[in-house]
Design an enzyme around this catalytic site. Structure first.
Site, PDB file in Angstrom:
ATOM      1  N   ARG A  52     100.559  20.920  -3.303  1.00  0.00           N
ATOM      2  CA  ARG A  52     101.702  20.663  -2.231  1.00  0.00           C
ATOM      3  C   ARG A  52     102.468  21.769  -2.098  1.00  0.00           C
ATOM      4  O   ARG A  52     102.536  22.624  -2.889  1.00  0.00           O
ATOM      5  CB  ARG A  52     102.536  19.536  -2.659  1.00  0.00           C
ATOM      6  N   ASP A  54     106.439  22.647  -0.781  1.00  0.00           N
ATOM      7  CA  ASP A  54     107.712  22.115  -0.464  1.00  0.00           C
ATOM      8  C   ASP A  54     107.918  22.047   1.123  1.00  0.00           C
ATOM      9  O   ASP A  54     107.471  23.079   1.633  1.00  0.00           O
ATOM     10  CB  ASP A  54     108.902  22.467  -1.143  1.00  0.00           C
ATOM     11  N   ARG A 199     110.440  27.995  -7.408  1.00  0.00           N
ATOM     12  CA  ARG A 199     111.838  28.354  -7.111  1.00  0.00           C
ATOM     13  C   ARG A 199     112.990  28.200  -8.144  1.00  0.00           C
ATOM     14  O   ARG A 199     114.082  28.962  -7.811  1.00  0.00           O
ATOM     15  CB  ARG A 199     112.208  27.321  -5.770  1.00  0.00           C
TER      16      ARG A 199
END
Lengths: 247, 247
Positions: A52, A54, A199
């Site tokens: 995935r 974000d 992140r």
């Protein structure tokens, strides 16, 4: 469902709620692609992405595969999908994969890039793809802070999912920090990354680069396995999935 | 109105009706900038740009000046305007200019870049800034076709304004054609360019590069002074004003 087709996909994530399909909305990259592929093949298509991304995160080369009985050749598939995809999503390669290839399970290495604009001078062309920090970063402090992250570790402190039931052990092969055109660019290479891991690592390294965090403290932070000890979550828009590597 | 302030301005022209103010609309770059500058100075501001750019054309470094009695220093002006400008317009430098400086009249040389995407593979990140041709170009034919355009000539055949009353004589210092990352990039250097001139030159060179036009015919085309003999108008979005030079 005789064929297994692998796609390389590029997207500007600005307008989307991330890669993964969610309910019936068309606001995810996966849903947009599956809609076009289903129309093309005349059968429901389920895409398997390498992972995935974000909401707001970009990809230069996401990889995904799907099984189909469609008879179009790879060049025809590429032309078809690019004709019907929105302008901020494109398929940049289509190839026949072996029956056992799975974009997520077969991936051995991923490269993510995080771009921090350190110059006070704005740049409208890169703006959607950088964190506009507008302050200088101490690259040496960032490199010192990054060093303990290299190798195989439990990255629970850098995991955004506080109820993660699966293993939080990952291997980071390299973290490369460079300066280019008013930006500090951080390249991460690993065998996989936890939810928000890149992140949170970026937020931590930037805090070290601003002198707001002890650059020597990353080892202890890692050992704490405590998300509250790590840095803040860097904005999604500075992040881009650059490459997914397979054997 | 004691000070004369020169700005360097960057913009993504996609959403705008070009540089030049038109009536009361805020859909031009000039109108957006003037609104912010007038608010900042508390007096009506008239910006003098180095030249117009068409709707959809971008700028990496447009130059404009304005006279003001405002007492903010250059760094304060830059911070103020960038705080209030939309995300696709930015001021990248502010400096005190001599009383006689005029962004258009003082300009001695301009550099425009036109980007043609020749690769069939799309690129979502450059898409707003290129002409997506998707076909290979013969660079040698383009260079031959460009050669007669160098120097001081009457460029009436390359002028989009068919009722041009002023001189259509301009000097083209150089036309540089290169390949980079799936694109053919054409850099134009001249003392000034007529309305649509760069886009018509580009349309003409691309036709030569596709073999649709005799690459040796540009001299005759120039001599004809006939717009109908030149190539079609290349799309606005591939064009970017790169630099305006002053003595």
């Amino acid at each position: 469902m005789g064929r297994n087709i692998a796609l390389t996909i590029q997207y500007d994530g600005t307008r989307y709620d991330g890669w993964q399909r969610q309910g019936n909305t068309q606001k995810t990259i996966q849903a947009r692609l599956e809609a076009v592929l289903s129309r093309m093949t005349g059968e429901p298509v389920e895409l398997h992405g390498s992972g995935r991304t974000d909401a707001g995160v970009h990809a230069a080369a996401q990889v995904a595969n799907f099984h189909t009985s469609c008879e179009l050749d790879c060049a025809e598939i590429m032309r078809y999908v690019n004709r019907f995809l929105p302008r901020d999503i494109a398929v940049t390669s289509v190839r026949e994969a072996g029956a056992r290839f799975h974009a997520r399970l077969s991936a051995v290495r991923k490269h993510y890039r995080y771009r921090v604009r350190t110059s006070e001078v704005p740049d409208v062309f890169s703006r959607p793809y950088v964190w506009e920090l507008g302050r200088a970063l101490d690259m040496e402090a960032m490199r010192r802070a990054a060093e303990p992250l290299l190798g195989r570790h439990d990255f629970a402190a850098f995991c955004g999912n506080r109820h993660m039931k699966k293993s939080t052990v990952r291997t980071v092969f390299d973290i490369n920090i460079s300066e280019y055109g008013g930006e500090t660019v951080i390249d991460y290479f690993g065998d996989g990354f936890l939810y928000h891991m890149v992140r949170i690592m970026t937020g931590t390294l930037v805090e070290a680069g601003l002198g707001e965090r002890d650059a020597a403290g990353t080892g202890d932070l890692l050992a704490s396995r405590d998300r509250n000890m790590a840095g803040s979550l860097a904005p999604a828009q500075g992040l881009c999935l650059m490459e997914v590597m397979y054997d």
